[in-house]
Design an enzyme around this catalytic site. Structure first.
Site, PDB file in Angstrom:
ATOM      1  N   HIS A 123      -0.866 -10.495 -10.160  1.00 31.36           N
ATOM      2  CA  HIS A 123      -1.488  -9.378  -9.971  1.00 31.36           C
ATOM      3  C   HIS A 123      -2.658  -9.143 -11.128  1.00 31.36           C
ATOM      4  CE1 HIS A 123      -1.686  -4.901  -8.998  1.00 31.36           C
ATOM      5  NE2 HIS A 123      -1.587  -5.410  -7.828  1.00 31.36           N
ATOM      6  N   HIS A 175      -1.344   3.778 -10.554  1.00 26.92           N
ATOM      7  CA  HIS A 175      -1.620   2.483 -10.896  1.00 26.92           C
ATOM      8  C   HIS A 175      -3.152   2.586 -11.494  1.00 26.92           C
ATOM      9  CE1 HIS A 175      -2.252  -1.905 -10.430  1.00 26.92           C
ATOM     10  NE2 HIS A 175      -0.951  -2.009 -10.310  1.00 26.92           N
ATOM     11  N   ARG A 184     -10.902 -13.304 -28.438  1.00 27.58           N
ATOM     12  CA  ARG A 184     -10.822 -12.557 -29.985  1.00 27.58           C
ATOM     13  C   ARG A 184     -11.678 -11.230 -30.014  1.00 27.58           C
ATOM     14  NH1 ARG A 184     -12.240  -9.670 -34.316  1.00 27.58           N
ATOM     15  NH2 ARG A 184     -11.494 -10.507 -36.367  1.00 27.58           N
ATOM     16  N   ARG A 200       1.019  -3.200  -1.665  1.00 31.70           N
ATOM     17  CA  ARG A 200       2.543  -3.738  -1.678  1.00 31.70           C
ATOM     18  C   ARG A 200       3.602  -2.583  -1.430  1.00 31.70           C
ATOM     19  NH1 ARG A 200       2.149  -6.070  -7.671  1.00 31.70           N
ATOM     20  NH2 ARG A 200       1.677  -3.737  -7.884  1.00 31.70           N
ATOM     21  N   ILE A 237       6.671  10.259 -14.351  1.00 26.02           N
ATOM     22  CA  ILE A 237       7.473   9.987 -13.081  1.00 26.02           C
ATOM     23  C   ILE A 237       7.294   8.317 -13.263  1.00 26.02           C
ATOM     24  CG2 ILE A 237       8.375   9.982 -10.969  1.00 26.02           C
ATOM     25  CD1 ILE A 237       8.547  12.505 -12.484  1.00 26.02           C
ATOM     26  N   MET A 238       8.170   7.341 -13.325  1.00 27.88           N
ATOM     27  CA  MET A 238       8.133   6.138 -13.341  1.00 27.88           C
ATOM     28  C   MET A 238       8.061   5.604 -11.988  1.00 27.88           C
ATOM     29  SD  MET A 238       7.769   5.263 -16.567  1.00 27.88           S
ATOM     30  CE  MET A 238       7.617   3.601 -16.510  1.00 27.88           C
ATOM     31  N   GLY A 239       6.803   4.613 -11.634  1.00 29.27           N
ATOM     32  CA  GLY A 239       6.989   3.856 -10.374  1.00 29.27           C
ATOM     33  C   GLY A 239       5.756   4.671  -9.473  1.00 29.27           C
ATOM     34  N   PHE A 240       5.088   5.342 -10.339  1.00 29.08           N
ATOM     35  CA  PHE A 240       3.915   6.101  -9.622  1.00 29.08           C
ATOM     36  C   PHE A 240       2.863   5.999 -10.191  1.00 29.08           C
ATOM     37  CE2 PHE A 240       7.455   8.227  -7.571  1.00 29.08           C
ATOM     38  CZ  PHE A 240       7.081   8.618  -6.375  1.00 29.08           C
ATOM     39  N   ARG A 256       6.885 -13.718 -11.239  1.00 35.77           N
ATOM     40  CA  ARG A 256       5.657 -13.749 -11.821  1.00 35.77           C
ATOM     41  C   ARG A 256       5.399 -14.988 -12.808  1.00 35.77           C
ATOM     42  NH1 ARG A 256       1.954  -9.458 -12.906  1.00 35.77           N
ATOM     43  NH2 ARG A 256       2.937  -8.791 -10.663  1.00 35.77           N
ATOM     44  N   ASP A 279       7.048  -1.041  -7.858  1.00 28.80           N
ATOM     45  CA  ASP A 279       8.001  -0.898  -8.694  1.00 28.80           C
ATOM     46  C   ASP A 279       9.421   0.225  -8.046  1.00 28.80           C
ATOM     47  OD1 ASP A 279       7.770  -2.730 -10.630  1.00 28.80           O
ATOM     48  OD2 ASP A 279       6.307  -1.202 -11.415  1.00 28.80           O
TER      49      ASP A 279
END
Length: 387
Positions: free
Chosen positions: A189, A263, A359, A272, A258-261, A340, A315
């Site tokens: 990704h 990007h 750097r 995906r 809210i996890m999984g939402f 990955r 996810d």
């Protein structure tokens, strides 16, 4: 340097490398591995084909793929010294810590050298990460020292499911293909946090294993790889779609994440997501599948889009898909690692081919230049009860 100078928080929108590996979110959508659309790869390829594509730069012929699969199957067992170390990791450890430790130990047992080059190490890790995880898992859960070898013709996905269950039964073709597709979807990704971290480490001219350990540590965080675990913990709270809607509305009212939402790259939805959602639905429809879990997931998706216009990412439905094939929640992100590693390896190899130490600079916001005060003349400047 003035604090008013512009900078990019989180390096958003900043280009730091030229890469031929992957395109993500071009014109707000799409994902391609070395020019191939993720939808076509997920529909027509195997994970092993995709691993070969990412690491070697092209899709293999039938003969090349057969040879590559044989190579991976021959690399699945792990050294006795590594098994001894895995047996000393407590059952309370997070599985991601097990993989990070296993990678580091393998690096001492099989160090990078002219006879053990970066391509060989990449393949070794892809093949053996599942073995490391599941050897430790069976030891700490039942005191069983498992045989890490499966049949030579078994895919990476089938090898993992066989070792996970370790009951002598063949996992169903549907379960194997669901995991296989998920490995394809997670393989690469662009400069996601872990891949960028791997490139930063690689840019110092360190060894391959150190770069992979950096990537594993980065992926462990809930804002990156740990999001699929967090999504499953969220879904597991609810007993029905209506219960889920009520719970999500309360979370949104409190402005909770809210996890999984959402990007950082995709504006019109993660390409995906429809693929893994379809696999989650197929698994739910099979005999013994968990349709309630899928329906809860779908209701959460509908509510979050209705209220926030946010799309689920890979996810979110990976959580329900993995749960339905029997993968424990704490193993979700380690499965991500197996996949990955192909992308990380590609970035390490590419960084080495045209290297410059990474750097960046920071905008200084601290005190102006000031005189040193001898310790006996100082007054405390602490702003809290603890330093």
């Amino acid at each position: 340097m003035s604090s008013a100078e512009e900078y990019s928080k989180g390096l958003a929108g900043i280009y730091v490398a030229k890469s031929s590996i992957c395109t993500v979110g071009v014109k707000g959508a799409g994902l391609n591995y070395r020019g191939y659309d993720i939808k076509e790869l997920a529909a027509n390829s195997t994970f092993e084909e995709v691993a070969f594509l990412l690491i070697y730069g092209y899709l293999p012929t039938e003969e090349e793929l057969l040879g590559y699969c044989r190579t991976l199957s021959s690399l699945r067992d792990i050294p006795g010294a590594l098994k001894d170390c895995l047996e000393r990791i407590p059952a309370s450890a997070h599985p991601m810590d097990v993989l990070r430790t296993g990678c580091s130990i393998l690096g001492t047992l099989e160090p990078e050298s002219p006879t053990n080059n970066q391509f060989q190490i990449a393949n070794r890790l892809i093949a053996s990460f599942g073995s490391m995880l599941l050897y430790w898992h069976h030891w700490v859960s039942s005191g069983k020292r498992i045989n890490c070898l499966t049949l030579a013709e078994d895919s990476t996905a089938k090898h993992f499911l066989k070792l996970l269950r370790y009951d002598g039964q063949e996992p169903s073709a549907l379960h194997v293909r669901a995991v296989d597709v998920s490995l394809i979807l997670y393989a690469e990704h662009d400069l996601a946090a872990s891949s960028f971290a791997a490139r930063v480490t690689t840019s110092t001219l360190t060894d391959f294993y150190s770069s992979i350990c950096t990537a594993i540590g980065t992926l462990r965080g809930p804002l990156h790889g740990g999001a699929n675990e967090a999504a499953m913990h969220l879904l597991a709270q609810y007993s029905s779609p209506d219960d889920a809607e009520s719970g999500i509305m309360k979370m949104l009212a409190k402005k909770e994440l809210i996890m999984g939402f959402g990007h950082r790259v995709y504006r019109n939805g993660d390409p995906r997501n429809p693929i893994i959602k379809e696999w989650s639905k197929r698994l739910a429809n099979e005999q013994g599948g968990n349709m309630k879990l899928f329906e809860i997931s779908e209701r959460v998706e509908q509510v979050v889009f209705r209220e926030k216009k946010m799309f689920p990412n890979l996810d979110f439905y990976s959580a329900s898909a993995y749960s339905q094939v029997g993968i424990p929640t704490l193993f979700f992100t380690p499965v991500f690692v197996i996949s990955r590693t192909t992308g990380w390896a590609s970035h390490i190899i590419e960084q080495r081919s045209d290297n410059k130490l990474i750097r960046p600079s920071a905008i200084y916001t601290g005190p102006e230049s000031r005189p040193y005060v001898p310790i006996k003349e100082r007054k405390s400047e602490k702003k809290s009860a603890s330093l």
